[in-house]
Design an enzyme around this catalytic site. Structure first.
Site, short mmCIF file in Angstrom:
data_model
loop_
_atom_site.label_atom_id
_atom_site.label_comp_id
_atom_site.label_asym_id
_atom_site.label_seq_id
_atom_site.Cartn_x
_atom_site.Cartn_y
_atom_site.Cartn_z
N SER A 148 0.95 -0.74 -0.16
CA SER A 148 0.27 0.40 -0.14
C SER A 148 0.69 1.94 0.15
CB SER A 148 -0.93 -0.09 1.10
OG SER A 148 -1.72 0.60 1.41
N HIS B 288 -2.25 -1.41 -3.81
CA HIS B 288 -3.99 -1.12 -4.31
C HIS B 288 -4.52 0.04 -4.15
CE1 HIS B 288 -4.45 -2.03 0.15
NE2 HIS B 288 -4.48 -0.96 -0.43
#
EC number: 3.4.21.92
Length: 211
Positions: A106, A131
């Protein structure tokens, strides 16, 4: 009674140096900071972000030209906290080298990619995950709509940052970040998140063994 495991994990090793004025003790992270090494470990949140930003600014004040090394092992976290670190990395004058140990997921992966070009590394067994941002909101319908629009704005901005640092097209980044995308170190290199995968510390950076 405190959990003995938690107590153990909170202990920070101390190292002792001999100086002209006698012995001096440092916690291990302060000692490594003297070598211009910053550890970005654990969830990215405001407290951790503030400490990392402060260390970056301190090292710039110490020497505005000498490289800073950032070791990353993070599952990600709060987007705004991560962007505070990102903006500071871009703002300061010293080049910032990044190295992934363990994982960079992330926001951790974005900060890994944000290192100076040709100075972004990963150890061979590290895992990288990218993501899109996520969030949960409650309240009045209008407020939920406003929060939803804000997260879409953040998604667009994060995609643009990945485009800048990976060299991928916006469409490629958008598709890759649609769901959790897990990458090996070599996959991350091919994707443009890192420049080299290293498994040995070389005497000279240019001679580092790559895969």
């Amino acid at each position: 009674m405190r959990d003995p495991v938690e107590t153990y994990m909170n202990l920070v090793p101390m190292v002792v140096e001999q100086t002209n004025r006698g012995e001096r003790a440092y916690d291990i992270f302060s000692r490594l900071l003297k070598e211009r090494i910053i550890f970005l470990t654990g969830p990215v949140e405001d407290g951790m972000s503030t400490l990392v930003v402060a260390q970056l600014l301190f090292l710039e004040a110490e020497n505005p030209k000498k490289e800073i090394s950032m070791y990353i092992n993070s599952p990600g976290g709060v987007v705004t906290s991560g962007l505070a670190i990102y903006d500071t990395m871009q703002f300061i004058r010293p080049p910032v080298s990044t190295l992934c140990t363990g994982q960079a997921a992330s926001m951790g992966s974005l900060l890994l990619a944000a290192g100076e070009k040709d100075m972004r590394f990963s150890l061979p067994n590290a895992r990288i995950m990218v993501h899109q941002p996520s969030g949960g909101f409650q309240g009045q319908a209008t407020d939920i709509m406003l929060h939803a629009q804000e997260i879409l704005n953040l998604k667009k901005r994060l995609n643009e940052i990945y485009v800048k640092h990976t060299g991928q097209t916006y469409k490629t980044i958008e598709d890759a970040l649609e769901r959790d995308k897990f990458l090996t170190a070599n996959d991350a290199k091919e994707f443009g998140l890192v420049d080299r995968v290293i498994d040995k510390r070389a005497e000279e950076p240019a001679a580092a063994k790559t895969q």
